[in-house]
Design a protein around this motif. Structure first.
Motif, PDB file in Angstrom:
ATOM      1  N   ILE A  42     -19.391  35.182  -4.334  1.00 47.91           N
ATOM      2  CA  ILE A  42     -18.860  36.082  -3.304  1.00 47.91           C
ATOM      3  C   ILE A  42     -17.387  36.344  -3.556  1.00 47.91           C
ATOM      4  O   ILE A  42     -16.529  35.761  -2.917  1.00 47.91           O
ATOM      5  CB  ILE A  42     -19.002  35.461  -1.913  1.00 47.91           C
ATOM      6  N   PRO A  43     -17.070  37.173  -4.555  1.00 43.84           N
ATOM      7  CA  PRO A  43     -15.661  37.476  -4.825  1.00 43.84           C
ATOM      8  C   PRO A  43     -15.009  38.127  -3.609  1.00 43.84           C
ATOM      9  O   PRO A  43     -15.549  39.045  -3.031  1.00 43.84           O
ATOM     10  CB  PRO A  43     -15.714  38.443  -6.014  1.00 43.84           C
ATOM     11  N   GLY A  44     -13.874  37.634  -3.233  1.00 42.10           N
ATOM     12  CA  GLY A  44     -13.189  38.191  -2.072  1.00 42.10           C
ATOM     13  C   GLY A  44     -13.744  37.669  -0.762  1.00 42.10           C
ATOM     14  O   GLY A  44     -13.310  38.084   0.295  1.00 42.10           O
ATOM     15  N   GLY A  45     -14.671  36.745  -0.849  1.00 44.48           N
ATOM     16  CA  GLY A  45     -15.272  36.221   0.380  1.00 44.48           C
ATOM     17  C   GLY A  45     -14.723  34.877   0.785  1.00 44.48           C
ATOM     18  O   GLY A  45     -15.447  33.966   1.163  1.00 44.48           O
ATOM     19  N   ALA A  46     -13.427  34.772   0.699  1.00 51.22           N
ATOM     20  CA  ALA A  46     -12.795  33.492   1.045  1.00 51.22           C
ATOM     21  C   ALA A  46     -13.145  33.094   2.470  1.00 51.22           C
ATOM     22  O   ALA A  46     -13.388  31.923   2.769  1.00 51.22           O
ATOM     23  CB  ALA A  46     -11.284  33.602   0.884  1.00 51.22           C
ATOM     24  N   ARG A  47     -13.198  34.073   3.356  1.00 53.36           N
ATOM     25  CA  ARG A  47     -13.487  33.762   4.757  1.00 53.36           C
ATOM     26  C   ARG A  47     -14.890  33.237   4.906  1.00 53.36           C
ATOM     27  O   ARG A  47     -15.174  32.435   5.797  1.00 53.36           O
ATOM     28  CB  ARG A  47     -13.306  35.022   5.576  1.00 53.36           C
ATOM     29  N   VAL A  48     -15.795  33.698   4.057  1.00 51.36           N
ATOM     30  CA  VAL A  48     -17.172  33.215   4.110  1.00 51.36           C
ATOM     31  C   VAL A  48     -17.208  31.742   3.726  1.00 51.36           C
ATOM     32  O   VAL A  48     -17.900  30.939   4.350  1.00 51.36           O
ATOM     33  CB  VAL A  48     -18.060  34.028   3.158  1.00 51.36           C
ATOM     34  N   ALA A  49     -16.437  31.397   2.711  1.00 48.04           N
ATOM     35  CA  ALA A  49     -16.382  29.991   2.295  1.00 48.04           C
ATOM     36  C   ALA A  49     -15.845  29.144   3.441  1.00 48.04           C
ATOM     37  O   ALA A  49     -16.338  28.050   3.717  1.00 48.04           O
ATOM     38  CB  ALA A  49     -15.487  29.854   1.064  1.00 48.04           C
ATOM     39  N   ALA A  50     -14.862  29.668   4.114  1.00 51.58           N
ATOM     40  CA  ALA A  50     -14.289  28.943   5.252  1.00 51.58           C
ATOM     41  C   ALA A  50     -15.333  28.771   6.342  1.00 51.58           C
ATOM     42  O   ALA A  50     -15.479  27.701   6.930  1.00 51.58           O
ATOM     43  CB  ALA A  50     -13.084  29.702   5.790  1.00 51.58           C
ATOM     44  N   ALA A  51     -16.098  29.829   6.590  1.00 44.67           N
ATOM     45  CA  ALA A  51     -17.138  29.761   7.609  1.00 44.67           C
ATOM     46  C   ALA A  51     -18.187  28.734   7.220  1.00 44.67           C
ATOM     47  O   ALA A  51     -18.693  28.002   8.067  1.00 44.67           O
ATOM     48  CB  ALA A  51     -17.777  31.134   7.779  1.00 44.67           C
ATOM     49  N   PRO A  63     -17.026  17.273   0.402  1.00 48.95           N
ATOM     50  CA  PRO A  63     -15.608  16.948   0.175  1.00 48.95           C
ATOM     51  C   PRO A  63     -14.718  18.101   0.602  1.00 48.95           C
ATOM     52  O   PRO A  63     -13.985  18.652  -0.195  1.00 48.95           O
ATOM     53  CB  PRO A  63     -15.558  16.688  -1.330  1.00 48.95           C
ATOM     54  N   TRP A  64     -14.803  18.477   1.843  1.00 47.10           N
ATOM     55  CA  TRP A  64     -14.049  19.624   2.356  1.00 47.10           C
ATOM     56  C   TRP A  64     -12.557  19.403   2.194  1.00 47.10           C
ATOM     57  O   TRP A  64     -11.771  20.333   2.243  1.00 47.10           O
ATOM     58  CB  TRP A  64     -14.394  19.846   3.815  1.00 47.10           C
ATOM     59  N   GLN A  65     -12.180  18.179   2.022  1.00 44.87           N
ATOM     60  CA  GLN A  65     -10.750  17.907   1.898  1.00 44.87           C
ATOM     61  C   GLN A  65     -10.184  18.511   0.625  1.00 44.87           C
ATOM     62  O   GLN A  65      -9.006  18.736   0.496  1.00 44.87           O
ATOM     63  CB  GLN A  65     -10.504  16.407   1.898  1.00 44.87           C
ATOM     64  N   ILE A  77      -6.607  25.152   9.959  1.00 50.24           N
ATOM     65  CA  ILE A  77      -7.280  23.914  10.357  1.00 50.24           C
ATOM     66  C   ILE A  77      -6.266  22.894  10.846  1.00 50.24           C
ATOM     67  O   ILE A  77      -6.544  22.077  11.704  1.00 50.24           O
ATOM     68  CB  ILE A  77      -8.083  23.342   9.172  1.00 50.24           C
ATOM     69  N   ALA A  78      -5.085  22.970  10.307  1.00 46.94           N
ATOM     70  CA  ALA A  78      -4.046  22.022  10.718  1.00 46.94           C
ATOM     71  C   ALA A  78      -3.723  22.196  12.197  1.00 46.94           C
ATOM     72  O   ALA A  78      -3.329  21.251  12.876  1.00 46.94           O
ATOM     73  CB  ALA A  78      -2.799  22.234   9.873  1.00 46.94           C
ATOM     74  N   ILE A  79      -3.923  23.431  12.688  1.00 46.42           N
ATOM     75  CA  ILE A  79      -3.648  23.683  14.105  1.00 46.42           C
ATOM     76  C   ILE A  79      -4.888  23.399  14.952  1.00 46.42           C
ATOM     77  O   ILE A  79      -4.802  22.872  16.046  1.00 46.42           O
ATOM     78  CB  ILE A  79      -3.209  25.145  14.298  1.00 46.42           C
ATOM     79  N   LEU A  80      -6.044  23.765  14.413  1.00 42.83           N
ATOM     80  CA  LEU A  80      -7.285  23.576  15.166  1.00 42.83           C
ATOM     81  C   LEU A  80      -7.723  22.122  15.160  1.00 42.83           C
ATOM     82  O   LEU A  80      -8.178  21.606  16.174  1.00 42.83           O
ATOM     83  CB  LEU A  80      -8.381  24.455  14.556  1.00 42.83           C
ATOM     84  N   ASP A  81      -7.585  21.483  14.017  1.00 42.60           N
ATOM     85  CA  ASP A  81      -7.996  20.075  13.911  1.00 42.60           C
ATOM     86  C   ASP A  81      -6.903  19.256  13.257  1.00 42.60           C
ATOM     87  O   ASP A  81      -7.014  18.857  12.103  1.00 42.60           O
ATOM     88  CB  ASP A  81      -9.276  19.960  13.077  1.00 42.60           C
ATOM     89  N   PRO A  82      -5.822  19.011  13.966  1.00 44.31           N
ATOM     90  CA  PRO A  82      -4.703  18.246  13.385  1.00 44.31           C
ATOM     91  C   PRO A  82      -5.142  16.846  12.977  1.00 44.31           C
ATOM     92  O   PRO A  82      -4.655  16.304  11.998  1.00 44.31           O
ATOM     93  CB  PRO A  82      -3.667  18.208  14.514  1.00 44.31           C
ATOM     94  N   VAL A  83      -6.074  16.292  13.729  1.00 42.37           N
ATOM     95  CA  VAL A  83      -6.563  14.946  13.384  1.00 42.37           C
ATOM     96  C   VAL A  83      -7.296  14.993  12.047  1.00 42.37           C
ATOM     97  O   VAL A  83      -7.060  14.173  11.163  1.00 42.37           O
ATOM     98  CB  VAL A  83      -7.495  14.420  14.484  1.00 42.37           C
ATOM     99  N   GLY A  84      -8.171  15.960  11.908  1.00 42.53           N
ATOM    100  CA  GLY A  84      -8.920  16.099  10.666  1.00 42.53           C
ATOM    101  C   GLY A  84      -7.988  16.346   9.495  1.00 42.53           C
ATOM    102  O   GLY A  84      -8.195  15.849   8.393  1.00 42.53           O
ATOM    103  N   ALA A  85      -6.941  17.128   9.753  1.00 49.31           N
ATOM    104  CA  ALA A  85      -5.976  17.423   8.686  1.00 49.31           C
ATOM    105  C   ALA A  85      -5.298  16.135   8.221  1.00 49.31           C
ATOM    106  O   ALA A  85      -5.078  15.938   7.025  1.00 49.31           O
ATOM    107  CB  ALA A  85      -4.939  18.414   9.202  1.00 49.31           C
ATOM    108  N   ALA A  86      -4.994  15.257   9.152  1.00 45.68           N
ATOM    109  CA  ALA A  86      -4.353  13.990   8.777  1.00 45.68           C
ATOM    110  C   ALA A  86      -5.294  13.160   7.915  1.00 45.68           C
ATOM    111  O   ALA A  86      -4.898  12.570   6.907  1.00 45.68           O
ATOM    112  CB  ALA A  86      -3.966  13.222  10.041  1.00 45.68           C
ATOM    113  N   ALA A 102       5.334  18.694   3.639  1.00 43.20           N
ATOM    114  CA  ALA A 102       4.929  19.894   4.365  1.00 43.20           C
ATOM    115  C   ALA A 102       3.416  20.062   4.344  1.00 43.20           C
ATOM    116  O   ALA A 102       2.891  21.048   4.848  1.00 43.20           O
ATOM    117  CB  ALA A 102       5.619  21.115   3.752  1.00 43.20           C
ATOM    118  N   GLY A 103       2.714  19.102   3.731  1.00 43.54           N
ATOM    119  CA  GLY A 103       1.261  19.206   3.663  1.00 43.54           C
ATOM    120  C   GLY A 103       0.815  20.156   2.575  1.00 43.54           C
ATOM    121  O   GLY A 103      -0.252  20.735   2.656  1.00 43.54           O
TER     122      GLY A 103
END
Length: 128
Positions: A42-51, A63-65, A77-86, A102-103
């Motif tokens: 899916i070239p250009g489908g970065a948002r799909v990968a995120a979904a 291994p989403w990390q 994700i850092a804003i939506l799931d700060p815990v997960g980001a940590a 700065a992450g």
DNA sequence: CAGGTGACTCTTT
DNA sequence: GAAAGAGCCACCT
């Protein structure tokens, strides 16, 4: 209700492909959403990968990390799931991927190179 | 079928 | 370098 690909535990074939690509990311390396999407067909489908990642559950053992934004950061994700980001940051460092204060991760050194280097694309998306 | 949404990415101001 | 605007893709209602 949260948007998901489907109510069934099994995801669609497309999402499954994305998950498969994520699983192929070697340890100690990171890939971008666009990279994963392109490898999934899916070239250009970065948002799909995120979904695909969002709809996935921790039980999928993905291994989403290792999936980061193009600038080497975690994105919204850092804003939506700060815990997960940590947790993500600790997991990456445990794998040998240093994360800046700065992450941010150096994609130039730790970016995953599945086949070809990174060809400088001229102006694919974002052209107004 | 059409409208709305988003763990994205890019170019221009 | 930050903010705003525009484009793409697939899924959901």
């Amino acid at each position: 209700m949260p948007r998901r690909a489907s109510e069934e535990p099994e995801v669609n074939a497309l999402y499954h492909s994305i998950h498969a690509v994520i699983r192929r990311i070697p340890k100690g390396r990171v890939a971008t959403y666009g990279q994963v999407a392109e490898l999934a067909g899916i070239p250009g489908g970065a948002r799909v990968a995120a979904a695909a990642l969002k709809t996935s559950t921790p039980r999928d053992r993905l291994p989403w990390q290792r999936v980061l934004g193009k600038r080497g950061g975690f994105g919204r994700i850092a804003i939506l799931d700060p815990v997960g980001a940590a947790i993500q940051r600790e997991l990456l460092e445990a794998e040998g991927v240093p994360v800046g204060d700065a992450g941010l991760v150096k994609l130039a050194d730790y970016g995953w190179l599945p086949a070809s280097p990174r060809p400088p694309r001229r102006r694919a998306p974002g052209r107004r």
